[in-house]
Design a protein around this motif. Structure first.
Motif, PDB file in Angstrom:
ATOM      1  N   ARG A 190       0.885  -1.153   0.000  1.00  0.00           N
ATOM      2  CA  ARG A 190       0.000   0.000   0.000  1.00  0.00           C
ATOM      3  C   ARG A 190       0.924   1.205   0.000  1.00  0.00           C
ATOM      4  NH1 ARG A 190      -4.847   0.132   4.304  1.00  0.00           N
ATOM      5  NH2 ARG A 190      -3.175   0.045   5.815  1.00  0.00           N
ATOM      6  N   GLY A 230      -3.227   5.640  -1.845  1.00  0.00           N
ATOM      7  CA  GLY A 230      -4.578   5.505  -1.327  1.00  0.00           C
ATOM      8  C   GLY A 230      -4.683   4.409  -0.295  1.00  0.00           C
ATOM      9  N   PRO A 231      -5.878   4.271   0.262  1.00  0.00           N
ATOM     10  CA  PRO A 231      -6.030   3.343   1.384  1.00  0.00           C
ATOM     11  C   PRO A 231      -6.186   1.881   0.990  1.00  0.00           C
ATOM     12  CG  PRO A 231      -8.072   4.494   0.966  1.00  0.00           C
ATOM     13  CD  PRO A 231      -7.100   5.015  -0.025  1.00  0.00           C
ATOM     14  N   TYR A 232      -6.230   1.605  -0.308  1.00  0.00           N
ATOM     15  CA  TYR A 232      -6.480   0.215  -0.725  1.00  0.00           C
ATOM     16  C   TYR A 232      -5.171  -0.522  -0.986  1.00  0.00           C
ATOM     17  CZ  TYR A 232     -11.130   2.084  -1.508  1.00  0.00           C
ATOM     18  OH  TYR A 232     -12.336   2.693  -1.349  1.00  0.00           O
ATOM     19  N   TRP A 233      -5.186  -1.804  -0.668  1.00  0.00           N
ATOM     20  CA  TRP A 233      -4.008  -2.639  -0.918  1.00  0.00           C
ATOM     21  C   TRP A 233      -3.899  -2.949  -2.394  1.00  0.00           C
ATOM     22  CZ3 TRP A 233      -0.385  -3.544   2.649  1.00  0.00           C
ATOM     23  CH2 TRP A 233      -0.732  -3.366   3.984  1.00  0.00           C
ATOM     24  N   GLN A 234      -2.700  -3.150  -2.846  1.00  0.00           N
ATOM     25  CA  GLN A 234      -2.505  -3.594  -4.221  1.00  0.00           C
ATOM     26  C   GLN A 234      -1.576  -4.791  -4.211  1.00  0.00           C
ATOM     27  OE1 GLN A 234      -0.250   0.017  -5.583  1.00  0.00           O
ATOM     28  NE2 GLN A 234       1.053  -1.516  -6.538  1.00  0.00           N
TER      29      GLN A 234
END
Lengths: 371, 306
Positions: free
Chosen positions: B192, B225-229
């Motif tokens: 993240r 951003g707050p989302y995992w990748q």
């Protein structure tokens, strides 16, 4: 006689012989700097200064020093990402003079100072992400010939730079928008690109009468997130977290998140091979059938450090504008927000911190252990 | 050139152009000064693996002996474990497609001890700082401040990097070992980030000095951003570099002799950086058949690789 010459050669320190070739490699301090007194620092005056240098003296004495001085001042004139300016600088070098004519010249770096200067110029282009073109190759060929080291640097650049130029999965335009609202929209679009359903809204805080800050809010929320917000029990508070930053090339956009309760991990101990008791599908939350969504994680928004219910960026990143954002969310499709308490866990706004621009006078002795 | 080698050979302070300390300057007042600079730049011979950066502890001989005795028991236990593992376990022959085998899962603080962070301020070559800590979400957070200012010492041209690197794995009694990843063809990271691009570094140090700086690089783009990748990068895409310079003669990475894995931040954008890492793993992707992603051309003699 021959013996005496041999003797002097033998007696000479190796340092004296070997230094001679390289000592001119060091960049010398330039005495004449035509770029200092320019009243207006832009591309036009920059190119003019180069033209003046070219026409002033037919021999173009001190052109290497001139190019180094010009390279150092590119950022000041705002031409450090401009291929045309680099080409104008390469054009200062004389054509044909530096092309080696025999194998010894080709092997032993003919005109080393000039070649190094051209390599440094190309390196600066590389650092600034400017890709040369075939005209540049032609110019360098006319100056240094096929065996020149700048040509090798050029060919390396032309091999690698196109390979990495458009590699990023979140490609940004060459020139970022100057308007902060447009930039914020791009940033929020980028960070919410995990979920293609996310809808971007641009609201003005004027819509909320109680707001103090009159600014814009870029808010992103999908239908699934609306349902997730509606699922939030009214005794557990929502949390506004931030400010976080996202880099868009060299621009930083500050964003905030609205976090709901963490939903439990899915526990699946069913035997999937057992078909004796098949259940009717529940439907798609928010679209078909029951709007209740299963208690297990099913969307990308449900992470184990909280459920991301909405993301926003505001014009001022102030506490008041975030309050307006919550009110606006309530107004546009999230009526439950009027009942659920919202906690603001914001660290101090980053704009209040003064950035120390000068170099610190003394560096603390840091003893960090590395292996 | 032969004379240059000899001169630099007997002189101890061979790395002059990047070490900032004052004592180097003091010792340099010899007639060989310039010659030494020249020999440093134009030779590829390496004296030590660290390239002159001395990072060792200075401890007394007595302490050294004491520590050595303490370690005997630990190392013996390790040796016992190794022998037991050799007898008991069968070697892995195939990697199951689609399954990620984790190298490091950053869910406990002690996993962070396997990594070392470095930035240019550690060697007085810049002002960047970095650290690797547990984040509030319970993951590893590689964060710090990237500073592009160049110290005004007249030697350093560029500054601004921060890096984390895994420590060299070893067998008992301090024998150095390597990772064997030949079953896999893809590197998988769950991260993240903050929108910056980071550099993944896989070191494949060999025995000889010309291979000591061989590092295979690839870019890790982060969304922010707050989302995992989840980033999956095939080994075929990694490019060979030495001391940060991409090499003309590229070859594909050999995953069976990997010595270090690291992530570094140096994208020339000053400011804070944050990279949260959940895990670093390996995967075998049977659909990825590419061996090496970069085409090589036949050129004239003495143009490429010289």
């Amino acid at each position: 006689m021959a013996a005496r010459i041999l003797k002097t050669f033998l007696r000479a320190r190796p340092s004296i012989i070997t230094i001679k070739r390289f000592e001119s490699n060091e960049k010398n301090v330039t005495l004449y700097d035509p770029f200092v007194n320019k009243p207006q620092k832009d591309k036009k005056t920059y190119l003019e200064a180069i033209k003046i240098f070219e026409t002033r003296d037919t021999r173009r004495r001190g052109h290497v020093e001139f190019i180094y001085a010009a390279l150092a001042r590119m950022k000041e004139f705002g031409v450090h990402k401009d291929l045309e300016a680099y080409k104008a600088l390469v054009d200062v070098l004389p054509k044909g003079r530096f092309i080696p004519t025999n194998i010894f010249q080709a092997e032993f770096m003919h005109y080393p100072k000039q070649q190094q200067c051209a390599v440094d110029l190309l390196e600066q282009m590389e650092d600034n992400g400017v890709m040369p073109d075939s005209e540049m190759e032609q110019m360098l060929l006319n100056i240094f010939g096929r065996r020149g080291i700048p040509l090798r640097k050029f060919w390396r650049m032309m091999y690698w730079m196109p390979k990495f130029k458009n590699l990023s999965p979140w490609l940004l335009p060459e020139k970022l928008p100057e308007d902060t609202l447009e930039l914020a929209k791009m940033a929020i679009q980028r960070i919410t690109s995990v979920d293609p359903e996310v809808k971007l809204d641009v609201w003005q805080t004027e819509e909320i009468e109680a707001s103090l800050d009159k600014t814009w809010v870029v808010s992103a929320q999908s239908e699934v997130q609306k349902v997730l917000l509606a699922e939030q029990p009214s005794d557990i508070a929502l949390v506004v977290k931030g400010p976080f930053s996202v880099y868009m090339k060299d621009q930083v956009v500050t964003y905030f998140t609205l976090i709901g309760k963490t939903r439990p991990e899915p526990k699946d101990d069913k035997d999937i091979d057992d078909v004796s008791d098949l259940q009717k599908p529940l439907g798609i939350p928010g679209f078909i059938g029951s709007t209740k969504i299963p208690s297990v994680k099913c969307s990308v928004h449900e992470q184990d450090d909280g459920t991301i219910v909405a993301v926003c960026a505001t014009g001022t990143s102030s506490r008041d504008s975030l309050l307006s954002w919550i009110r606006l969310l309530e107004k546009y499709g999230n009526p439950l927000l009027s009942e659920i308490p919202v906690i603001f866990t914001l660290s101090a706004p980053s704009s209040d911190i003064a950035v120390q621009e000068t170099q610190p006078a003394k560096q603390e002795e840091t003893t960090k252990v590395n292996t | 050139m032969n004379s240059l080698i000899k001169i630099s050979g007997f002189w101890r302070n061979y790395r002059l152009y990047s070490v900032l300390s004052g004592n180097v300057n003091r010792q340099n007042k010899t007639k060989f000064h310039l010659t030494l600079c020249v020999s440093n730049r134009y030779l590829f011979w390496e004296r030590d693996r660290k390239g002159g950066y001395d990072t060792s502890h200075k401890i007394s001989l007595l302490d050294h002996l004491k520590n050595g005795f303490k370690e005997i028991t630990i190392e013996s236990k390790l040796l016992g474990k190794e022998i037991k593992a050799l007898i008991e376990t069968d070697p892995l022959l195939v990697a199951r497609p689609g399954e990620i085998d984790l190298l490091w899962c950053f869910n406990e603080p002690n996993v962070l001890d396997k990594f070392v962070t470095t930035s240019d301020s550690d060697h007085n070559q810049g002002y960047s700082t970095c650290s690797l800590e547990m984040s509030s979400a319970g993951r590893a957070l590689f964060h710090g401040n990237l500073d592009m200012r160049v110290p005004k010492d007249g030697r350093i041209k560029k500054a601004g990097y921060a890096a984390m690197r895994s420590q060299r794995i070893r067998k008992s009694f301090k024998r150095e070992a390597t990772y064997d990843w030949h079953l896999y063809n893809t590197l998988v990271l769950k991260v993240r980030g903050d929108g910056r691009s980071y550099l993944l570094n896989i070191s494949c140090e060999g025995y000889y000095d010309i291979t000591w700086n061989d590092i295979y690089h690839y870019v890790l783009y982060t969304r922010g951003g707050p989302y995992w990748q989840i980033s999956k990068i095939p080994f075929s895409k990694f490019v060979l570099g030495s001391k940060g310079r991409l090499q003309d003669k590229q070859n594909r990475m050999r995953p069976d002799k990997v010595t270090h894995f690291g992530i570094s931040c140096g994208d020339k954008i000053p400011g804070k950086f944050n990279l949260e890492i959940e895990y670093i793993g390996l995967e075998f992707d049977p659909t990825h058949e590419e061996e090496f992603a970069y085409e090589m051309y036949k050129t004239d003699k003495y143009i490429v690789g010289v």
